[in-house]
Scaffold this active site. Structure first.
Site, PDB file in Angstrom:
ATOM      1  N   HIS B  57      48.841  33.824  40.869  1.00  0.00           N
ATOM      2  CA  HIS B  57      48.543  35.248  41.045  1.00  0.00           C
ATOM      3  C   HIS B  57      49.778  36.020  41.489  1.00  0.00           C
ATOM      4  O   HIS B  57      49.668  37.115  42.030  1.00  0.00           O
ATOM      5  CB  HIS B  57      47.449  35.443  42.096  1.00  0.00           C
ATOM      6  CG  HIS B  57      46.211  34.654  41.861  1.00  0.00           C
ATOM      7  ND1 HIS B  57      45.503  34.748  40.680  1.00  0.00           N
ATOM      8  CD2 HIS B  57      45.557  33.754  42.629  1.00  0.00           C
ATOM      9  CE1 HIS B  57      44.461  33.933  40.754  1.00  0.00           C
ATOM     10  NE2 HIS B  57      44.480  33.314  41.913  1.00  0.00           N
ATOM     11  N   HIS B 219      40.912  34.254  38.057  1.00  0.00           N
ATOM     12  CA  HIS B 219      41.204  32.836  37.846  1.00  0.00           C
ATOM     13  C   HIS B 219      41.069  32.401  36.407  1.00  0.00           C
ATOM     14  O   HIS B 219      40.801  31.248  36.116  1.00  0.00           O
ATOM     15  CB  HIS B 219      40.287  31.980  38.729  1.00  0.00           C
ATOM     16  CG  HIS B 219      40.535  32.202  40.179  1.00  0.00           C
ATOM     17  ND1 HIS B 219      39.781  33.054  40.927  1.00  0.00           N
ATOM     18  CD2 HIS B 219      41.484  31.719  41.001  1.00  0.00           C
ATOM     19  CE1 HIS B 219      40.245  33.078  42.166  1.00  0.00           C
ATOM     20  NE2 HIS B 219      41.278  32.281  42.236  1.00  0.00           N
TER      21      HIS B 219
END
Lengths: 208, 333
Positions: B57, B219
């Site tokens: 991320h 995700h």
């Protein structure tokens, strides 16, 4: 038949080998409804456990405790704390005795289930490992109460866990990452329930 | 799969080594367990603000470690939460005597691991509080899911609470502020393409050329609905409308608008989308008082974007504007 620290360690080595062998399958199941790393994460933790088992703790409870702390500190994700808690509660249930019988195994499975439910707050039907573990515990207890040995208790648990895991295919997930898919999670086998069934089947296969 | 990596098993550690070299003036990186620390940690008598989660991320969370934001970040494997040991080590290395605030995104694994870490740290005598952020309006908050996910709002929360801690606000104050921000920030995202997790080697889902996933998390998981790709106007509207309805945001509200790339969407498209979002908000009489535009909370190489709105007041504006010096956010210094 009773099992000792060495036989529990041997069974855990077998679990590591089986999960590594099924790593891709578990990743694929997780990719369909989650993020695709369940096999990867469990395999990482169990490989770490395998190398720690070069020195086997002195009791079955000690081996289970080592499994718990290793999984918690190497797996991450949801599987780390859930499997870690399961093994930790099983270890506490077994205590420091030198060997365990069928009744003690059933009690340990019950303690593991209670721990997983407390930590993950999932109920039967949420499409999680609880759907495999709950019927496994019931089956284990019904065999233990009639005097079944470790092998019989685990064989019954494994079979019930497999049926329980299969039942997750029809479910809509209400816990974990798959729950974000809502209705789209239906029609897929839950990876956590599948790995639970795999672990129990392997333990059953080693208990002779 | 084509990626600039040597071995899927060592991606995170290899990346951390490069990050440590690139930002040696700001960061100290520990590897066993993996923790990214402020170079001057622990800061005496300051509340330690700690976050973490799966890697993939970037710049979240390690890129936000530094003065005025995070004291430590715990990077887990790609898209997998860190372990309790990592979080406990972060607390131990940043505790300046004023306690620690853990900022946790509402994903089952993150919550479980941080919960366990909080218990470990508390056993060591450190006052640890946990704030869970759940700003994703794509997930209906009900008994039938794990609850809303924590997404883009996390970046804004870390900046604002980090500024407060830097000013000497105590743990109670930081916790209350964090809960207030969580209460007034909302997000929604979409994906035009999936991403490929290195160890998986193939995309987490496949989309036809004319499809997009609406309501994604961070995700690489599929979203709530698969819909036809429209114009940029239609896409931004599809993200903004549920966000606006949810809090709800209304005429006269002052907001921070955060237009985020999921990693693969270039700035030209992101600025284009940001302009549309500003126009749509102006039409509703909502005052965009602060902005953040760029790839700040990403999903590897995924193409797509998210929109986050935070309702502002004078205190939040002041904390947002406060100096920050981290690898990914820097102003006022």
């Amino acid at each position: 038949m009773e099992c000792t620290a060495e036989s529990v360690a041997e069974a855990m080595r077998a679990v590591a080998a089986v999960v590594v062998e099924h790593r891709e399958e578990l990743n694929r199941l997780d990719r369909e409804i989650g993020d695709g790393d369940h096999g990867e994460n469990l395999a990482r933790g169990l490989r770490a456990l395998e190398s720690k088992l070069d020195e086997v703790p002195s009791s079955p409870g000690g081996v289970l405790r080592l499994a718990a702390t290793t999984l918690i500190s190497t797996v991450g994700g949801a599987a780390g704390p859930l499997y870690g808690t399961a093994f930790l509660r099983a270890a506490t249930s077994v205590g420091d005795v030198a060997s365990v019988d069928g009744e003690a195994v059933a009690a340990a499975l019950r303690a593991a289930l209670d721990g997983v439910v407390a930590r993950g707050k999932a109920a039967l039907g949420d499409k999680t490992m609880v759907d495999a573990l709950t019927p496994a515990v019931a089956a284990a207890e019904s065999v233990a109460v009639t005097g079944g040995g470790v092998a019989e208790v685990l064989a019954a648990a494994a079979e019930a866990a497999e049926m329980g895991a299969d039942s997750t295919v029809r479910m809509v997930a209400r816990k974990g990452r798959a729950s974000y898919l809502g209705e789209r999670s239906e029609g897929h086998l839950d990876p956590g329930a599948r790995s639970t069934a795999l672990v129990l089947r392997t333990l059953a296969g080693r208990a002779r | 799969m084509k990626k600039i990596i040597n071995d899927p098993a060592t991606v995170v550690v290899d990346a951390l080594r490069g990050m440590a070299l690139a930002h040696a003036d700001l960061l100290e990186v520990r590897y066993d367990p993996a923790v990214v620390l402020r170079a001057d940690a622990p800061v005496s008598r300051k509340v330690a603000v700690i976050s973490g989660g799966g890697s993939g991320h970037e710049p979240l969370h390690g890129g936000f470690v530094g003065r005025g934001m995070l004291d430590a970040a715990c990077p887990g494997p790609v898209f997998t939460s860190p372990t309790p040991d990592q979080v406990a080590a972060a607390v131990a290395r940043t505790d300046g005597g004023a306690g620690a605030l853990l900022i946790v995104k509402n994903y089952t694994g993150d919550v479980l691991n941080f919960e366990t870490a909080g218990e470990l740290a508390a056993a060591d005598g450190v006052d640890v509080r946990t704030v869970v952020i759940d700003d994703d309006v794509a997930v209906k908050d009900s008994l039938y899911t794990a609850g809303r996910r924590g997404v883009g709002g996390t970046v804004l929360l870390e900046k604002i609470v980090g500024a407060a801690a830097e000013r000497g606000v105590d743990l109670d104050g930081c916790e209350a502020l964090a809960r207030r921000v969580v209460g007034q920030v909302r997000s929604m995202g979409l994906a035009l393409t999936a991403c490929t997790v290195p160890h998986a080697g193939e995309p987490s889902f496949t989309l036809a050329d004319d499809e997009m996933e609406l309501g994604i998390g961070i995700h690489g998981e599929p979203g709530r609905r698969r819909v036809a790709v429209g114009t940029a106007d239609e896409m931004v509207r599809a993200l903004l409308e549920p966000v606006l309805e949810d809090l709800p945001f209304g005429e006269g509200d002052r907001v921070l608008l955060f237009t985020n790339s999921m990693g693969g969407t270039p700035l030209i498209e992101l600025y284009l989308a940001h302009g549309i979002a500003e126009r749509l908000l102006a039409e509703r009489g909502i005052v965009v008082e602060r902005r953040l535009v760029g790839p700040y909370i990403t999903s590897l190489e995924m193409q797509g974007m998210s929109v986050t709105l935070l309702k502002l007041d004078d205190e939040l504006v002041e904390l947002w504007d406060a100096p920050v010096h981290t690898p990914a956010l820097r102003w006022g210094v």
